[in-house]
Design a protein around this motif. Structure first.
Motif, mmCIF file in Angstrom:
data_model
loop_
_atom_site.group_PDB
_atom_site.id
_atom_site.type_symbol
_atom_site.label_atom_id
_atom_site.label_comp_id
_atom_site.label_asym_id
_atom_site.label_seq_id
_atom_site.Cartn_x
_atom_site.Cartn_y
_atom_site.Cartn_z
ATOM 1 N N SER A 241 0.846 -1.190 0.000
ATOM 2 C CA SER A 241 0.000 0.000 0.000
ATOM 3 C C SER A 241 0.879 1.237 0.000
ATOM 4 O O SER A 241 2.091 1.166 0.236
ATOM 5 N N VAL A 242 0.258 2.393 -0.256
ATOM 6 C CA VAL A 242 0.968 3.670 -0.237
ATOM 7 C C VAL A 242 0.146 4.681 0.552
ATOM 8 O O VAL A 242 -1.067 4.535 0.709
ATOM 9 N N THR A 243 0.811 5.709 1.034
ATOM 10 C CA THR A 243 0.114 6.773 1.743
ATOM 11 C C THR A 243 -0.612 7.678 0.750
ATOM 12 O O THR A 243 -0.360 7.629 -0.462
ATOM 13 N N ASP A 244 -1.499 8.518 1.277
ATOM 14 C CA ASP A 244 -2.224 9.448 0.410
ATOM 15 C C ASP A 244 -1.272 10.401 -0.301
ATOM 16 O O ASP A 244 -1.455 10.725 -1.484
ATOM 17 N N ARG A 245 -0.259 10.876 0.406
ATOM 18 C CA ARG A 245 0.717 11.786 -0.206
ATOM 19 C C ARG A 245 1.468 11.087 -1.327
ATOM 20 O O ARG A 245 1.728 11.670 -2.386
ATOM 21 N N ALA A 246 1.818 9.830 -1.124
ATOM 22 C CA ALA A 246 2.506 9.078 -2.160
ATOM 23 C C ALA A 246 1.606 8.889 -3.373
ATOM 24 O O ALA A 246 2.055 8.999 -4.519
ATOM 25 N N ARG A 247 0.333 8.643 -3.126
ATOM 26 C CA ARG A 247 -0.606 8.445 -4.231
ATOM 27 C C ARG A 247 -0.725 9.718 -5.074
ATOM 28 O O ARG A 247 -0.750 9.665 -6.306
ATOM 29 N N ARG A 248 -0.767 10.871 -4.393
ATOM 30 C CA ARG A 248 -0.853 12.138 -5.137
ATOM 31 C C ARG A 248 0.417 12.391 -5.940
ATOM 32 O O ARG A 248 0.360 12.847 -7.087
ATOM 33 N N LEU A 249 1.570 12.078 -5.361
ATOM 34 C CA LEU A 249 2.837 12.292 -6.062
ATOM 35 C C LEU A 249 2.968 11.353 -7.257
ATOM 36 O O LEU A 249 3.498 11.750 -8.312
ATOM 37 N N LEU A 250 2.488 10.136 -7.135
ATOM 38 C CA LEU A 250 2.483 9.215 -8.269
ATOM 39 C C LEU A 250 1.709 9.803 -9.442
ATOM 40 O O LEU A 250 2.157 9.764 -10.595
ATOM 41 N N ALA A 251 0.532 10.357 -9.138
ATOM 42 C CA ALA A 251 -0.296 10.950 -10.190
ATOM 43 C C ALA A 251 0.395 12.150 -10.827
ATOM 44 O O ALA A 251 0.377 12.316 -12.057
ATOM 45 N N GLU A 252 1.039 12.975 -9.996
ATOM 46 C CA GLU A 252 1.728 14.157 -10.512
ATOM 47 C C GLU A 252 2.882 13.767 -11.432
ATOM 48 O O GLU A 252 3.135 14.447 -12.438
ATOM 49 N N ARG A 253 3.575 12.685 -11.102
ATOM 50 C CA ARG A 253 4.748 12.272 -11.886
ATOM 51 C C ARG A 253 4.377 11.350 -13.049
ATOM 52 O O ARG A 253 5.259 10.959 -13.822
ATOM 53 N N GLY A 254 3.112 10.965 -13.160
ATOM 54 C CA GLY A 254 2.721 10.044 -14.229
ATOM 55 C C GLY A 254 3.225 8.628 -13.995
ATOM 56 O O GLY A 254 3.452 7.867 -14.946
ATOM 57 N N LEU A 255 3.400 8.265 -12.730
ATOM 58 C CA LEU A 255 3.859 6.932 -12.358
ATOM 59 C C LEU A 255 2.672 6.077 -11.908
ATOM 60 O O LEU A 255 1.585 6.584 -11.649
ATOM 61 N N GLU A 256 2.912 4.772 -11.784
ATOM 62 C CA GLU A 256 1.825 3.856 -11.484
ATOM 63 C C GLU A 256 2.100 3.071 -10.204
ATOM 64 O O GLU A 256 3.247 2.984 -9.746
#
Length: 276
Positions: A241-256
């Motif tokens: 799992s990932v934290t909410d902050r990590a999830r937002r950063l993934l989206a910002e960077r175009g990562l999955e």
């Protein structure tokens, strides 16, 4: 097994000495000072601590905080328990003196001598001395353990799951290399998706935050610089799992992100999670 609660210093000394002789695990809890002489020198003032002596010769002194001992001796040391002032010899001398001093000694452990536990070895020359001001508890335990430690749920377990079944990352994923070197560090798993695009997979055995996302991003950036300019490099973070902050950063960077446990049967989906 034998334990004593709030014993006299003499009774504590007798149990500790007997347990050392019999090869038992010894624990002593009480207020004490600790002195070490060897490759360096250290002194711990008075405080309530837990001393453990093991049959292999190791000694550990713990406080009520942290997982590491504040003082320790390695295996192959010799342990000894005595009373301050010379132990039994001092007691015998004092008893032979008779008179008022003998009566005073009966009033308390201060007069009778206090528990001292020593651990020492010759090569290199190291000496640990624990002097107890009061003894709260003493225990001697005959323990046996013939099992080797077996780790489960490691990052290596997660890597093996992905290599054994690449579709856990996504359908059509083909691993090409592990620990692929990049200027930003080694990529856990490098491969291609069904369309031939380069894929960087970063593995984490537990819930992760923004640092893991940033690490994955650095690998992707490094590979894009190394490969042809037109090459599209995807980055996939695989973790339980990932934290909410990590999830937002993934989206910002175009990562999955793919939710996957290190071991099977832990309830993970194995599906790519939408981070947008």
């Amino acid at each position: 097994m034998e334990t004593l609660t709030r014993p006299s210093h003499a009774a504590a000394r007798d149990l500790v000495a007997r347990a050392i002789e019999e090869g038992a695990v010894v624990t002593v809890v009480g207020a004490c000072t600790v002195e070490y002489e060897g490759r360096a020198a250290s002194t711990l003032g008075s405080g309530e601590r837990h001393l453990m002596l093991k049959p292999d010769g190791s000694a550990l002194v713990h406080t009520d905080e942290g997982q590491q001992p504040v003082n320790w001796q390695p295996p192959d040391c010799e342990h000894e328990a005595r009373l301050s002032g010379g132990g039994r010899e001092s007691e015998d001398d004092d008893e032979s003196a008779g008179g008022d001093e003998s009566e005073e000694r009966a009033d308390g452990d201060d007069r009778a001598g206090r528990l001292v536990v020593e651990s020492h070895r010759e090569t290199p020359d190291e000496h640990l001395v624990v002097r107890f001001e009061s003894v709260l508890h003493v225990g001697a335990f005959d323990l046996t353990d013939e099992r080797d430690l077996s780790l489960a749920g490691t990052e290596e377990d997660l890597r093996e799951r992905v290599l054994d079944d690449p579709d856990l990352v996504e359908d059509g994923f083909s691993p090409l290399a592990t620990e692929r070197s990049t200027p930003a560090g080694a990529v856990d798993v490098y491969g291609e998706d069904r369309d031939g695009r380069a894929v960087v997979v970063e593995l984490k055995r537990r819930r992760v935050g923004p640092d893991a996302v940033s690490q994955l991003g650095r690998y992707v950036d490094a590979l894009e610089r190394d490969l042809h300019a037109e090459t599209d490099v995807r980055g996939i973070l695989v973790a339980p799992s990932v934290t909410d902050r990590a999830r937002r950063l993934l989206a910002e960077r175009g990562l999955e992100f793919v939710s996957l446990e290190p071991t099977a049967g832990s309830g993970e989906s194995g599906d790519t999670v939408d981070v947008e």
